[in-house]
Structure formats: structure tokens, C-alpha cells
Design an enzyme around this catalytic site. Structure first.
Site, PDB file in Angstrom:
ATOM      1  N   ASP A  52       1.213   1.336   3.189  1.00  0.00           N
ATOM      2  CA  ASP A  52       0.512   0.710   2.064  1.00  0.00           C
ATOM      3  C   ASP A  52       1.348  -0.453   1.560  1.00  0.00           C
ATOM      4  O   ASP A  52       2.557  -0.288   1.333  1.00  0.00           O
ATOM      5  CB  ASP A  52       0.361   1.690   0.890  1.00  0.00           C
ATOM      6  CG  ASP A  52      -0.754   2.692   1.078  1.00  0.00           C
ATOM      7  OD1 ASP A  52      -1.469   2.610   2.091  1.00  0.00           O
ATOM      8  OD2 ASP A  52      -0.898   3.559   0.202  1.00  0.00           O
ATOM      9  N   HIS A  56      -2.465  -3.110  -2.106  1.00  0.00           N
ATOM     10  CA  HIS A  56      -3.504  -2.085  -1.909  1.00  0.00           C
ATOM     11  C   HIS A  56      -4.010  -1.544  -3.246  1.00  0.00           C
ATOM     12  O   HIS A  56      -5.204  -1.277  -3.404  1.00  0.00           O
ATOM     13  CB  HIS A  56      -2.938  -0.968  -1.047  1.00  0.00           C
ATOM     14  CG  HIS A  56      -3.845   0.193  -0.819  1.00  0.00           C
ATOM     15  ND1 HIS A  56      -5.176   0.052  -0.441  1.00  0.00           N
ATOM     16  CD2 HIS A  56      -3.621   1.540  -0.890  1.00  0.00           C
ATOM     17  CE1 HIS A  56      -5.724   1.240  -0.310  1.00  0.00           C
ATOM     18  NE2 HIS A  56      -4.811   2.158  -0.585  1.00  0.00           N
ATOM     19  N   HIS A 157       1.327   6.107  -6.814  1.00  0.00           N
ATOM     20  CA  HIS A 157       1.427   4.780  -6.188  1.00  0.00           C
ATOM     21  C   HIS A 157       2.073   3.788  -7.157  1.00  0.00           C
ATOM     22  O   HIS A 157       3.003   3.053  -6.788  1.00  0.00           O
ATOM     23  CB  HIS A 157       0.035   4.252  -5.803  1.00  0.00           C
ATOM     24  CG  HIS A 157      -0.507   4.772  -4.513  1.00  0.00           C
ATOM     25  ND1 HIS A 157      -1.137   5.986  -4.402  1.00  0.00           N
ATOM     26  CD2 HIS A 157      -0.551   4.219  -3.255  1.00  0.00           C
ATOM     27  CE1 HIS A 157      -1.540   6.170  -3.149  1.00  0.00           C
ATOM     28  NE2 HIS A 157      -1.194   5.111  -2.433  1.00  0.00           N
ATOM     29  N   GLU A 169       2.377   6.396   5.006  1.00  0.00           N
ATOM     30  CA  GLU A 169       1.490   7.555   4.943  1.00  0.00           C
ATOM     31  C   GLU A 169       0.955   7.934   6.326  1.00  0.00           C
ATOM     32  O   GLU A 169       1.005   7.138   7.263  1.00  0.00           O
ATOM     33  CB  GLU A 169       0.306   7.267   4.009  1.00  0.00           C
ATOM     34  CG  GLU A 169       0.721   7.045   2.559  1.00  0.00           C
ATOM     35  CD  GLU A 169      -0.407   6.568   1.673  1.00  0.00           C
ATOM     36  OE1 GLU A 169      -0.336   6.819   0.450  1.00  0.00           O
ATOM     37  OE2 GLU A 169      -1.354   5.927   2.187  1.00  0.00           O
TER      38      GLU A 169
END
Length: 206
Positions: A52, A56, A157, A169
């Protein structure tokens, strides 16, 4: 020894519900061209094993091509947190994070690689501050997200971004023992992207 910790990309690879499924097909066959097979892929940036970028979940965050590559190459500590519903700061009280820049959490919660999990463990947002204090800059998980699947606020996050912790991830860790390894998990240089698939490997240290 090299240990592949990437999830395979094929027509059975699960993706986030409603997101773009992975597909590969030949655009031209060797029979058609007389010389080569040429294929094409279609995929979400967040299918299977991926990084990520902050963009994002933060429209003003760094895109995938802006992230420093040294984050994704170097020694990493695999920590077993299997069978925990919530991973908390207290779970690291007995873990020596001295000099550890990359942490990988083995949850064993994504059991069936051909089906998207219905639920996953929760990572406490307070982990962001702990990792910053310890100098951890990359957190890898064997989950599709570091937040609950139904989260809209993505607290973990955002906590990780605020504390300088980047996110890897969708790892496959069932065959990996806890301990220290050398990680390589380089994202593609996709201009302006919110994420990127990676081929992630661990190398045993001598």
C-alpha cells in the site's frame, strides 16, 4: 535459502469484494505472430501480495513510485501472533525490536488461499507509535488489510502513516518459522499509483 512468501496470481486469486479480479491472457500467440507469445494482465493494485502506498488512503500521501526502495530490502523479523483476535502493543513486550527496521506478523488467519477471508485479526492503531519508537519502518502481514475488513476510517493505516510505518499486505507465511530473515519485496515503479503487487521473498541468514 530463498523462501517465496508471495500469493500466486491466477484466475482463482481472491481480491477485495467488488475490486478488479486478476486475469492473464495471451494477446498474441506464437502461432499468430510466428515468433512469440505476448500476454496481458488485468488486476487491482491490491490483489494478493502487495504494498500500500499512503496515497491509497490519503489523497495527499506518497504514491508507490515515491517510496524509498530501501524500505523493501533488508533484514526483517517474523513474529508469530497466531490465534490472536487483536494484536496489541503488549504482544511485543517480550520481542526484542532493537535495530529491527522491518517486522512481519504471522497470524495464520487467512486459511484458504482461494477465498477472501470473512474476518481477520485487528491490529491496534497504537502499534504505530510503538513501531516509530523502536525504529520500525515497514510492517508486513499475511492479511489483506491491517484494518478490519469493514473499516471506513482505516485507523491503523493512518496511524502507521503518521508514525512513518509503511505497509506490506497479503503475504503467505504458513511455511515460515518466526525469526530473522532478509526480505526483498519491491513494488513496481507505477507512476502515481496507490499500490503495487510484489514478488516477496525471505532469505535465511547464515
Amino acid at each position: 535459502m530463498i523462501i517465496d512468501i508471495s500469493r500466486k496470481l491466477n484466475s482463482k486469486t481472491p481480491t477485495w469484494p467488488g475490486d478488479t479480479s486478476f486475469s492473464y491472457q495471451l494477446t498474441w500467440s506464437k502461432e499468430e505472430t510466428g515468433s512469440v507469445n505476448v500476454g496481458q494482465i488485468t488486476s487491482s493494485c491490491h490483489t494478493a501480495t502487495h504494498v500500500d502506498s499512503p496515497f491509497h488512503f490519503n489523497s495527499s500521501g506518497l504514491t508507490i513510485d515515491q517510496l524509498p526502495l530501501e524500505l523493501f530490502v533488508g533484514n526483517a523479523l517474523v513474529v508469530d501472533v497466531s490465534f490472536k483476535d487483536v494484536v496489541r502493543v503488549e504482544d511485543f513486550e517480550m520481542v526484542d525490536l532493537s535495530g529491527v527496521r522491518r517486522v512481519i506478523l504471522k497470524t495464520n488467519a487467512w486459511v484458504d488461499p482461494e477465498h477472501f477471508p470473512e474476518s481477520i485479526p485487528t491490529l491496534d492503531p497504537e502499534l504505530g507509535q510503538l513501531f516509530r519508537e523502536k525504529g520500525v519502518e515497514l510492517l508486513g502481514v499475511d492479511l489483506p488489510s491491517v484494518d478490519p475488513l469493514d473499516s471506513k476510517t482505516l485507523d491503523t493505516h493512518h496511524s502507521f502513516e503518521e508514525n512513518g510505518v509503511h505497509i506490506l499486505e497479503g503475504l503467505q507465511l504458513a511455511h515460515v518459522e518466526p525469526g530473522e530473515y532478509r526480505l526483498t519485496a519491491l513494488p513496481l515503479a507505477i507512476d502515481g499509483a496507490d499500490g503495487s503487487p510484489v514478488r516477496a521473498i525471505l532469505e535465511t541468514l547464515e
